[in-house]
Scaffold this motif. Sequence first.
Motif, PDB file in Angstrom:
ATOM      1  N   ASN A 189      61.829  73.162  52.038  1.00  0.00           N
ATOM      2  CA  ASN A 189      62.871  72.706  52.128  1.00  0.00           C
ATOM      3  C   ASN A 189      62.772  71.247  51.637  1.00  0.00           C
ATOM      4  O   ASN A 189      63.855  70.467  51.200  1.00  0.00           O
ATOM      5  CB  ASN A 189      63.399  72.840  53.426  1.00  0.00           C
ATOM      6  CG  ASN A 189      63.730  74.483  53.436  1.00  0.00           C
ATOM      7  OD1 ASN A 189      63.668  75.347  52.794  1.00  0.00           O
ATOM      8  ND2 ASN A 189      64.302  74.836  54.895  1.00  0.00           N
ATOM      9  N   TYR A 191      61.610  69.752  49.364  1.00  0.00           N
ATOM     10  CA  TYR A 191      61.909  69.322  47.965  1.00  0.00           C
ATOM     11  C   TYR A 191      63.543  69.286  47.660  1.00  0.00           C
ATOM     12  O   TYR A 191      63.447  68.806  46.322  1.00  0.00           O
ATOM     13  CB  TYR A 191      61.269  70.588  46.913  1.00  0.00           C
ATOM     14  CG  TYR A 191      59.691  70.939  47.077  1.00  0.00           C
ATOM     15  CD1 TYR A 191      58.903  69.929  47.276  1.00  0.00           C
ATOM     16  CD2 TYR A 191      59.347  72.126  46.928  1.00  0.00           C
ATOM     17  CE1 TYR A 191      57.521  70.103  47.549  1.00  0.00           C
ATOM     18  CE2 TYR A 191      57.830  72.529  47.001  1.00  0.00           C
ATOM     19  CZ  TYR A 191      56.839  71.411  47.155  1.00  0.00           C
ATOM     20  OH  TYR A 191      55.758  71.777  47.258  1.00  0.00           O
ATOM     21  N   LEU A 192      64.338  69.958  48.592  1.00  0.00           N
ATOM     22  CA  LEU A 192      65.659  69.770  48.328  1.00  0.00           C
ATOM     23  C   LEU A 192      66.361  68.584  48.281  1.00  0.00           C
ATOM     24  O   LEU A 192      65.801  67.687  49.289  1.00  0.00           O
ATOM     25  CB  LEU A 192      66.131  70.933  49.000  1.00  0.00           C
ATOM     26  CG  LEU A 192      65.907  72.240  48.968  1.00  0.00           C
ATOM     27  CD1 LEU A 192      66.658  73.024  50.343  1.00  0.00           C
ATOM     28  CD2 LEU A 192      65.936  72.913  47.733  1.00  0.00           C
ATOM     29  N   SER A 193      67.339  68.105  47.475  1.00  0.00           N
ATOM     30  CA  SER A 193      68.153  67.181  47.674  1.00  0.00           C
ATOM     31  C   SER A 193      69.030  67.151  48.764  1.00  0.00           C
ATOM     32  O   SER A 193      69.296  68.429  49.120  1.00  0.00           O
ATOM     33  CB  SER A 193      68.953  66.852  46.333  1.00  0.00           C
ATOM     34  OG  SER A 193      69.891  67.751  45.947  1.00  0.00           O
ATOM     35  N   GLN A 196      71.548  70.012  47.733  1.00  0.00           N
ATOM     36  CA  GLN A 196      70.841  71.085  47.512  1.00  0.00           C
ATOM     37  C   GLN A 196      70.700  71.793  48.836  1.00  0.00           C
ATOM     38  O   GLN A 196      70.843  72.975  49.161  1.00  0.00           O
ATOM     39  CB  GLN A 196      69.515  70.952  46.821  1.00  0.00           C
ATOM     40  CG  GLN A 196      69.611  70.929  45.400  1.00  0.00           C
ATOM     41  CD  GLN A 196      68.176  70.674  44.629  1.00  0.00           C
ATOM     42  OE1 GLN A 196      67.405  70.135  45.402  1.00  0.00           O
ATOM     43  NE2 GLN A 196      68.067  71.254  43.531  1.00  0.00           N
ATOM     44  N   ARG A 197      70.407  70.893  49.783  1.00  0.00           N
ATOM     45  CA  ARG A 197      70.146  71.280  51.358  1.00  0.00           C
ATOM     46  C   ARG A 197      71.453  72.045  51.781  1.00  0.00           C
ATOM     47  O   ARG A 197      71.358  72.980  52.427  1.00  0.00           O
ATOM     48  CB  ARG A 197      70.023  70.001  52.155  1.00  0.00           C
ATOM     49  CG  ARG A 197      68.996  70.449  53.224  1.00  0.00           C
ATOM     50  CD  ARG A 197      68.549  69.264  53.874  1.00  0.00           C
ATOM     51  NE  ARG A 197      67.012  68.999  53.622  1.00  0.00           N
ATOM     52  CZ  ARG A 197      65.964  69.535  54.255  1.00  0.00           C
ATOM     53  NH1 ARG A 197      66.312  69.964  55.381  1.00  0.00           N
ATOM     54  NH2 ARG A 197      65.044  69.293  53.945  1.00  0.00           N
ATOM     55  N   ALA A 200      71.916  75.371  50.039  1.00  0.00           N
ATOM     56  CA  ALA A 200      70.813  76.172  50.192  1.00  0.00           C
ATOM     57  C   ALA A 200      71.142  77.339  51.343  1.00  0.00           C
ATOM     58  O   ALA A 200      70.488  78.364  51.392  1.00  0.00           O
ATOM     59  CB  ALA A 200      69.408  75.573  50.868  1.00  0.00           C
ATOM     60  N   TRP A 236      72.316  79.154  42.149  1.00  0.00           N
ATOM     61  CA  TRP A 236      70.956  79.723  42.247  1.00  0.00           C
ATOM     62  C   TRP A 236      70.454  80.486  41.087  1.00  0.00           C
ATOM     63  O   TRP A 236      71.399  80.867  40.313  1.00  0.00           O
ATOM     64  CB  TRP A 236      70.916  80.361  43.489  1.00  0.00           C
ATOM     65  CG  TRP A 236      71.093  79.831  44.805  1.00  0.00           C
ATOM     66  CD1 TRP A 236      72.224  79.341  45.425  1.00  0.00           C
ATOM     67  CD2 TRP A 236      69.983  79.682  45.832  1.00  0.00           C
ATOM     68  NE1 TRP A 236      71.957  78.644  46.529  1.00  0.00           N
ATOM     69  CE2 TRP A 236      70.366  79.031  46.807  1.00  0.00           C
ATOM     70  CE3 TRP A 236      68.644  79.838  45.858  1.00  0.00           C
ATOM     71  CZ2 TRP A 236      69.828  78.708  47.971  1.00  0.00           C
ATOM     72  CZ3 TRP A 236      67.792  79.362  46.950  1.00  0.00           C
ATOM     73  CH2 TRP A 236      68.596  78.802  47.969  1.00  0.00           C
ATOM     74  N   LEU A 268      66.371  76.961  43.379  1.00  0.00           N
ATOM     75  CA  LEU A 268      67.628  76.285  43.466  1.00  0.00           C
ATOM     76  C   LEU A 268      67.044  75.020  42.782  1.00  0.00           C
ATOM     77  O   LEU A 268      66.044  74.193  43.509  1.00  0.00           O
ATOM     78  CB  LEU A 268      68.002  75.641  44.890  1.00  0.00           C
ATOM     79  CG  LEU A 268      69.376  75.069  45.236  1.00  0.00           C
ATOM     80  CD1 LEU A 268      70.342  75.739  44.420  1.00  0.00           C
ATOM     81  CD2 LEU A 268      69.733  75.032  46.648  1.00  0.00           C
ATOM     82  N   THR A 271      63.085  74.540  43.295  1.00  0.00           N
ATOM     83  CA  THR A 271      62.577  74.940  44.570  1.00  0.00           C
ATOM     84  C   THR A 271      62.727  76.356  44.633  1.00  0.00           C
ATOM     85  O   THR A 271      63.980  76.878  44.756  1.00  0.00           O
ATOM     86  CB  THR A 271      63.201  74.127  45.628  1.00  0.00           C
ATOM     87  OG1 THR A 271      63.026  72.758  45.279  1.00  0.00           O
ATOM     88  CG2 THR A 271      62.678  74.505  46.888  1.00  0.00           C
TER      89      THR A 271
END
Length: 279
Positions: A189, A191-193, A196-197, A200, A236, A268, A271
């Motif tokens: 997680n 790695y997520l911006s 994106q979070r 997610a 996704w 995503l 990731t």
Amino acid sequence: MQIVHTIADLRAALAGRGRPAFVPTMGNLHEGHLSLVQQARQHGDVVVASIFVNRLQFLPHEDFYSYPRTFDADCAKLEAQGCDIVFAPKEKDLYPEPQTFKIQPDAQLADILEGHFRPGFFTGVCTVVMKLFQVVFATTGGGVAVFGKKDYQQLMVIRRMVQQFALPIEVIGCPTTRAGSGLALSSRNGYLSDEQRVQAMALSQALKALADAARQGGDLAELEARAMADLRAKGWEPDYLTVRQRSNLLTPADATTGDLVALGAARLGSTRLIDNLEF
Ligand code: AMP
């Protein structure tokens, strides 16, 4: 808390300490990992956590080199949880010669789902786990090993390996720890911006929607295809969203009843995340 790096030092640290409860990890620890350590404390005399990013379970294009390595922070978290021993081998400590002997898991279980999209993944997992089991348990006469249901198929593969090789190890599976949004905690997680979070959370929601729809009846393949299309519409790229029998991960004849699990893997951006939901 003792921190050891070699097999010999770990075995020396374990001598006379009773039955180990062991939590293997790849580090970058979060609350999910720590919940496993808490479980371990209730099941053994001495709690051992390992931190080792296992090259054997990464495909060449995957994130072995960029996988987050946060050793000092991990040790502080483990100590705060009451972990007794951290085993943090370097590659040369665990695999002093190339690990040319491998554990080949049951294809029926290990070549589907994650194994289909990550060929060789479970061979890498089983090989390192078998090696870690030998290191922790061979001189202690067995013990307890704790794994997360977050990696549902992995837990099943490990259970079957333990059974098939008659290892004197009790495997305990722990529930998935989630963020408030429902997102399963994962080292990846990170790695997520921020954007994106937020996106997610759609993965766990998709699994819930798929499970609910499956219970209602209807053609399972169609429901799965629709679930994947819906997730795709949210940005996704799913590898799979599927309903399986908990006992063997095969497709159920009837999803309106029985012990089932919805499993998903999707990307995503770059990731790739996995999640599952028992129902
Ligand atoms: P990893 O470091 O990702 O290899 O994971 C080490 C162990 O922690 C495995 O048994 C995972 O299933 C478990 N784990 C990872 N994430 C979670 C989570 N969110 N909740 C519970 N266990 C987890």
